[in-house]
Design a protein around this motif. Structure first.
Motif, PDB file in Angstrom:
ATOM      1  N   ARG A   1       0.827  -1.191   0.000  1.00 26.45           N
ATOM      2  CA  ARG A   1       0.000   0.000   0.000  1.00 26.45           C
ATOM      3  C   ARG A   1       0.870   1.253   0.000  1.00 26.45           C
ATOM      4  O   ARG A   1       1.753   1.430   0.835  1.00 26.45           O
ATOM      5  N   GLY A   2       0.621   2.105  -0.995  1.00 21.96           N
ATOM      6  CA  GLY A   2       1.322   3.379  -1.091  1.00 21.96           C
ATOM      7  C   GLY A   2       2.564   3.348  -1.947  1.00 21.96           C
ATOM      8  O   GLY A   2       3.196   4.400  -2.145  1.00 21.96           O
ATOM      9  N   ASP A   3       2.938   2.169  -2.497  1.00 28.74           N
ATOM     10  CA  ASP A   3       4.174   2.141  -3.277  1.00 28.74           C
ATOM     11  C   ASP A   3       4.011   2.774  -4.658  1.00 28.74           C
ATOM     12  O   ASP A   3       4.984   2.937  -5.388  1.00 28.74           O
ATOM     13  N   GLY A   4       2.781   3.153  -5.013  1.00 23.55           N
ATOM     14  CA  GLY A   4       2.573   3.858  -6.271  1.00 23.55           C
ATOM     15  C   GLY A   4       2.633   5.367  -6.149  1.00 23.55           C
ATOM     16  O   GLY A   4       2.616   6.081  -7.157  1.00 23.55           O
ATOM     17  N   ASP A   5       2.702   5.872  -4.906  1.00 25.94           N
ATOM     18  CA  ASP A   5       2.740   7.318  -4.705  1.00 25.94           C
ATOM     19  C   ASP A   5       4.056   7.895  -5.214  1.00 25.94           C
ATOM     20  O   ASP A   5       5.144   7.409  -4.869  1.00 25.94           O
ATOM     21  N   GLY A   6       3.956   8.917  -6.020  1.00 26.88           N
ATOM     22  CA  GLY A   6       5.134   9.566  -6.573  1.00 26.88           C
ATOM     23  C   GLY A   6       4.888   9.991  -8.007  1.00 26.88           C
ATOM     24  O   GLY A   6       3.926   9.560  -8.641  1.00 26.88           O
ATOM     25  N   PHE A   7       5.751  10.865  -8.504  1.00 23.37           N
ATOM     26  CA  PHE A   7       5.604  11.364  -9.856  1.00 23.37           C
ATOM     27  C   PHE A   7       6.460  10.565 -10.824  1.00 23.37           C
ATOM     28  O   PHE A   7       7.601  10.210 -10.534  1.00 23.37           O
ATOM     29  N   LEU A   8       5.879  10.298 -11.993  1.00 30.55           N
ATOM     30  CA  LEU A   8       6.594   9.664 -13.092  1.00 30.55           C
ATOM     31  C   LEU A   8       6.875  10.748 -14.121  1.00 30.55           C
ATOM     32  O   LEU A   8       5.967  11.474 -14.532  1.00 30.55           O
ATOM     33  N   GLU A   9       8.131  10.856 -14.532  1.00 32.85           N
ATOM     34  CA  GLU A   9       8.516  11.930 -15.452  1.00 32.85           C
ATOM     35  C   GLU A   9       8.606  11.414 -16.872  1.00 32.85           C
ATOM     36  O   GLU A   9       9.210  10.379 -17.145  1.00 32.85           O
ATOM     37  N   SER A  10       7.982  12.156 -17.789  1.00 33.55           N
ATOM     38  CA  SER A  10       8.015  11.820 -19.203  1.00 33.55           C
ATOM     39  C   SER A  10       9.230  12.463 -19.874  1.00 33.55           C
ATOM     40  O   SER A  10       9.817  13.408 -19.344  1.00 33.55           O
ATOM     41  N   PRO A  11       9.610  11.971 -21.048  1.00 28.00           N
ATOM     42  CA  PRO A  11      10.765  12.538 -21.758  1.00 28.00           C
ATOM     43  C   PRO A  11      10.645  14.035 -22.038  1.00 28.00           C
ATOM     44  O   PRO A  11      11.654  14.729 -22.150  1.00 28.00           O
ATOM     45  N   ASP A  12       9.408  14.536 -22.147  1.00 30.54           N
ATOM     46  CA  ASP A  12       9.239  15.964 -22.432  1.00 30.54           C
ATOM     47  C   ASP A  12       9.312  16.828 -21.179  1.00 30.54           C
ATOM     48  O   ASP A  12       9.131  18.044 -21.235  1.00 30.54           O
ATOM     49  N   GLY A  13       9.575  16.200 -20.028  1.00 28.43           N
ATOM     50  CA  GLY A  13       9.731  16.941 -18.789  1.00 28.43           C
ATOM     51  C   GLY A  13       8.469  17.075 -17.964  1.00 28.43           C
ATOM     52  O   GLY A  13       8.527  17.538 -16.823  1.00 28.43           O
TER      53      GLY A  13
END
Length: 223
Positions: A2-14
């Protein structure tokens, strides 16, 4: 976990998207007295991303979760919706990013409007008439997705079917017509176009258009 999906994923365009494994939200409908549907909307807290806009309860999907599980869990956490009361009817991937991130909108309904309890992410929760959803300042992502998620109203004719009582017991409800969108079946809205029930598959994917009446199979209505 539980909670391991929290966070930002950054795309190549920033650009960054919330949810390391993607995200999901719940589009929940309930019957409106006198006919039509109400949609549960969340007024996002001012401190949150796109705060002050209206959208759906939702958030990051954890690694062990399906989109359905994540959406229903988020609705419970953010709006106090009992998962046992929710009937899932379909889903759509409504946003994507170059990183592989996706946002899935899970479409569901309940038999009546439920009391809600807002957590700190919500400034307010409201059951809003379907036709008034886009009159509010919507989250930009939800605003783009809404036209494809909005359900067309149809009044169900039950006369002459032995199964009428069983069908009526689970109405109103949402029907997923795949690339033709969603349908909200109602026994009360006299102004809505008519939908009739067919006993067998009619040879066109389970539904067809006959003299302005949508014909559905029993399998579509009683899943």
């Amino acid at each position: 976990m539980r909670g391991d999906g929290d966070g930002f994923l950054e795309s190549p365009d920033g650009t960054r998207q919330w949810g390391l494994f993607g995200a999901a939200g719940l589009l929940l409908r309930a019957p409106r007295q006198g006919g039509g549907a109400l949609v549960l909307l969340q007024h996002r807290a001012p401190w949150s991303h796109q705060g002050g806009t209206w959208a759906l309860p939702g958030g990051a999907r954890d690694s062990h979760e399906t989109s359905v599980h994540a959406a229903v869990r988020e609705a419970q956490e953010e709006a106090g919706i009992d998962p046992e009361a929710v009937r899932v009817r379909g889903s759509r991937v409504t946003s994507t990013a170059d990183s592989g991130w996706t946002y899935t909108t899970v479409v569901a309904d309940v038999s009546e409007t439920l009391a809600t309890t807002a957590n700190r992410e919500s400034a307010e929760l409201a059951w809003v008439p379907e036709e008034e959803v886009d009159a509010r300042p919507l989250h930009p992502g939800f605003a783009v997705a809404w036209p494809g998620l909005r359900a067309a109203a149809a009044r169900l004719e039950l006369d002459g079917l032995a199964e009428a009582a069983a069908i009526a017991a689970v109405l109103p409800r949402t029907i997923d017509l795949a690339d033709r969108g969603f349908l909200w079946l109602d026994t009360h809205d006299a102004a809505a176009p008519t939908a009739r029930i067919a006993q067998r598959e009619n040879g066109s994917g389970g539904y067809a258009q006959y003299e302005e009446a949508l014909v559905l199979t029993l399998d579509q209505v009683l899943d």
